[in-house]
Scaffold this active site. Structure first.
Site, short mmCIF file in Angstrom:
data_model
loop_
_atom_site.label_atom_id
_atom_site.label_comp_id
_atom_site.label_asym_id
_atom_site.label_seq_id
_atom_site.Cartn_x
_atom_site.Cartn_y
_atom_site.Cartn_z
N HIS A 173 130.62 60.20 27.78
CA HIS A 173 129.82 59.14 27.17
C HIS A 173 130.02 59.14 25.66
O HIS A 173 129.63 60.07 24.96
CB HIS A 173 128.32 59.24 27.47
CG HIS A 173 127.61 57.94 27.24
ND1 HIS A 173 127.63 56.91 28.15
CD2 HIS A 173 126.90 57.48 26.18
CE1 HIS A 173 126.94 55.88 27.67
NE2 HIS A 173 126.50 56.19 26.47
N HIS A 222 131.91 52.67 37.79
CA HIS A 222 130.46 52.63 37.95
C HIS A 222 130.08 51.35 38.68
O HIS A 222 130.21 50.26 38.13
CB HIS A 222 129.79 52.68 36.57
CG HIS A 222 128.29 52.77 36.62
ND1 HIS A 222 127.53 52.95 35.49
CD2 HIS A 222 127.41 52.70 37.65
CE1 HIS A 222 126.25 52.98 35.82
NE2 HIS A 222 126.15 52.82 37.13
N GLU A 274 130.52 56.45 39.96
CA GLU A 274 129.23 56.58 39.29
C GLU A 274 128.26 55.60 39.91
O GLU A 274 128.62 54.45 40.18
CB GLU A 274 129.37 56.30 37.79
CG GLU A 274 130.21 57.30 37.04
CD GLU A 274 130.29 57.00 35.56
OE1 GLU A 274 130.68 57.91 34.81
OE2 GLU A 274 129.98 55.86 35.15
#
EC number: 2.6.99.2
Length: 243
Positions: A193, A45, A72
């Protein structure tokens, strides 16, 4: 049933590195180890504040990852420009707030379909497959289809954070229904997540799931399972120095 893929998020290797401003541990080396161990892809990310993964990391990883790179990122012009330049295999578009510790919820695709459609289109034009990180919500799934995304990633945070068995079962059912609905709309379904060694199997058992993206739990487990070997290696070096 097709094999379920594992994307390993290595952000927290960079978090550990950046905590001391050193050049180690190296996310590039971590990606190599994860791939050798069976990871089907590597997820990073690139946040707007660059709190862990950096632009340099992303560029080197794109050149060295042997499986698939999943980037991400927030839906901003800067991030879309970076992705179009680097051309990872996948981009997962996520919501982002500067104050948050980690991504707190899914994208509101339904509230910004035009913006999402533009971003998805720009990324697709350079050959990038796009996933939208959304809650297990039919309205958001319909919006993802409208935006032209071939993949969604269902946010499993509420499932992971459930404090009772009944709450977790309810969240699992919500995810299962959303996955079935999305697959029926022609979407590939990923999830991630908060997934850990203790809660992953009910999600992994859902037949529509294509890939799970897991990071923090794997990095945390690596610290525990590798700590004994790391201490032993250091003691060996110290003893050898005194010979």
């Amino acid at each position: 049933m097709a094999d379920l893929l594992l994307g390993v998020n290595i952000d927290h290797i960079a978090t550990l590195r950046n905590a001391r401003g050193t050049i180690y541990p190296d996310p590039v080396q971590a990606a190599f180890i994860a791939e050798q161990a069976g990871a089907d892809g590597i997820t990073v990310h690139l946040r707007e504040d660059r709190r862990h993964i950096t632009d340099r990391d992303v560029r080197i990883l794109r050149q060295t990852i042997q499986t698939r790179m999943n980037l991400e990122m927030a839906v901003t012009d800067e991030m879309v420009d970076i992705a179009c330049d680097i051309k990872p295999h996948f981009c997962c578009l996520v919501p982002e707030k500067r104050q948050e510790v980690t991504t707190e919820g899914g994208l509101d695709v339904a509230g910004q379909v035009d913006k999402m459609t533009l971003a998805v289109g720009r990324l697709a034009d350079v050959g990038i497959l796009v996933s939208l990180f959304i809650d297990a919500d039919f309205r958001q799934i319909d919006a993802a289809v409208a935006a032209g995304a071939p993949y969604i990633e269902i946010h499993t945070g509420a499932y992971a954070d459930a404090s009772t068995v009944l709450e977790r079962q309810a969240e699992l059912m919500r995810i299962a229904k959303a996955a079935t609905y999305a697959a029926g709309k022609g979407l590939k379904v990923n999830a991630g997540h908060g997934l850990t060694y203790h809660n992953v199997q009910p999600i992994a058992a859902l037949p529509e799931m294509h890939e799970l993206n897991i990071g923090h739990a794997i990095i945390g487990q690596a610290v525990m399972t590798g700590l004994a070997a790391a201490v032993t290696d250091m003691k060996v070096l110290m003893r050898e120095a005194r010979r």
